[in-house]
Design an enzyme around this catalytic site. Structure first.
Site, PDB file in Angstrom:
ATOM      1  N   ASP A 213      12.870  53.793-113.040  1.00 56.82           N
ATOM      2  CA  ASP A 213      11.525  53.643-113.602  1.00 56.82           C
ATOM      3  C   ASP A 213      10.659  52.678-112.789  1.00 56.82           C
ATOM      4  OD1 ASP A 213       9.541  54.168-115.589  1.00 56.82           O
ATOM      5  OD2 ASP A 213       9.987  52.262-116.541  1.00 56.82           O
ATOM      6  N   SER A 234       4.291  54.658-119.217  1.00 53.78           N
ATOM      7  CA  SER A 234       5.118  55.879-119.240  1.00 53.78           C
ATOM      8  C   SER A 234       5.045  56.540-120.619  1.00 53.78           C
ATOM      9  CB  SER A 234       6.583  55.533-118.952  1.00 53.78           C
ATOM     10  OG  SER A 234       6.692  54.728-117.807  1.00 53.78           O
ATOM     11  N   GLN A 284       8.914  62.121-114.726  1.00 51.13           N
ATOM     12  CA  GLN A 284       8.235  61.272-115.695  1.00 51.13           C
ATOM     13  C   GLN A 284       6.757  61.644-115.762  1.00 51.13           C
ATOM     14  OE1 GLN A 284       6.981  56.800-115.261  1.00 51.13           O
ATOM     15  NE2 GLN A 284       9.069  56.797-116.031  1.00 51.13           N
TER      16      GLN A 284
END
Length: 299
Positions: A213, A234, A284
């Site tokens: 991430d 996110s 993502q």
């Protein structure tokens, strides 16, 4: 010997409160003062992994971030044993703060099975990590430029002050820090700081979830650096695990953003082992809000 990775001793070290209920504490909080998404994904996967047998390995996970996390509070992880089959098992995890879910995740585990049906993409040809500067060394180099605009100086000092438990070496970094528009692609070598060693593969997958991430959504901003970011967070995060790897060994993170629009950006990533084996694929989507008028300064 090297110190044990703080990712194992602290960040991903959950306290078991009940059979399928865990509590996680925080290590690193980004400049946004929000909880780092990778930490929640990593901790949720730790919780899910504690609810399967040792022989089952995670092959995929799909998550949604539903509320902003509070870095002042621990997070509770509630695991539901959704399905336990002969080959595959699914575990659902809810991360809770203030009595409400901040994050939901489903992880699927599989008992190892051999198959003749195998293929993968080819790893990009890049310089090895030994030939590249770390992110810290690059920031030092950028800060030595007397013409660096003050707001960039502040931004770099802020990044430098963050104690991220990850080693990062960007491939093809620019000579000076600037806001020039780039293609929505980036490559960097990554690894967990410290030593993890040969252990259950699920541990390395949890660490990779944390690492995956970091700087991921930023790939979608590379063609739009003339805009100042107001808000970036996110929305979801998916991972597929293909082959065994060591998260404390250098891996190449290949990131690209095929699309952005409607205040959202999509990013895809691949984590490659040094020997060219594709270990992990990630995807993502995130919210990206910018100030409508572009910056004038080019430096």
């Amino acid at each position: 010997g090297d110190l044990r990775s703080v990712l194992i001793t602290s960040v991903l070290n959950l306290e078991r409160l009940e059979l399928d209920l865990f509590r996680g504490r925080h290590h690193w909080v980004p400049a946004t003062r929000r909880l780092f998404g990778g930490q929640i994904v990593g901790q949720a996967l730790v919780a899910a992994a504690r609810a399967v047998s040792r022989d089952e390995q995670v092959h995929s996970l799909h998550c949604y971030f539903v509320r902003a996390g509070d870095p002042q509070l621990p997070v509770l992880y509630e695991v539901e044993r959704t399905c336990t089959g002969k080959s595959f098992s699914v575990r659902s995890v809810k991360a809770i703060q203030h009595g409400k879910p901040i994050f939901i995740c489903q992880a699927s585990f599989q008992l190892s099975q051999a198959s003749p049906v195998q293929h993968q993409f080819t790893m990009p040809a890049v310089p090895p990590p030994e030939e590249l500067l770390t992110q810290e060394e690059l920031i030092q180099k950028f800060l030595q430029n007397p013409n660096l605009a003050e707001r960039y100086r502040k931004h770099l000092n802020k990044i430098q002050a963050e104690d991220v438990p990850i080693d990062i070496k960007p491939v093809n970094p620019p000579d000076i820090f600037c806001s020039q528009v780039q293609e929505p692609k980036q490559l960097f070598w990554v690894r967990a700081r410290g030593y993890i060693g040969e252990t259950d593969m699920k541990v390395h997958c949890c660490v990779a979830a944390y690492i995956s991430d970091y700087a991921f959504l930023g790939t979608a901003l590379l063609p739009h650096r003339q805009y100042r970011i107001k808000f970036m967070v996110s929305l979801d995060h998916s991972m597929w695990f293909h082959a065994p790897f060591r998260a404390d060994h250098w891996m190449l993170y290949e990131c690209e953003s095929p699309w952005a629009g409607g205040c959202r950006g999509l990013v895809q990533g691949r984590l490659w082992r040094r020997d060219g084996v594709l270990a992990v694929t990630c995807a993502q989507e995130g919210v990206i809000r910018v100030e409508q008028t572009p910056n004038q300064s080019k430096l």
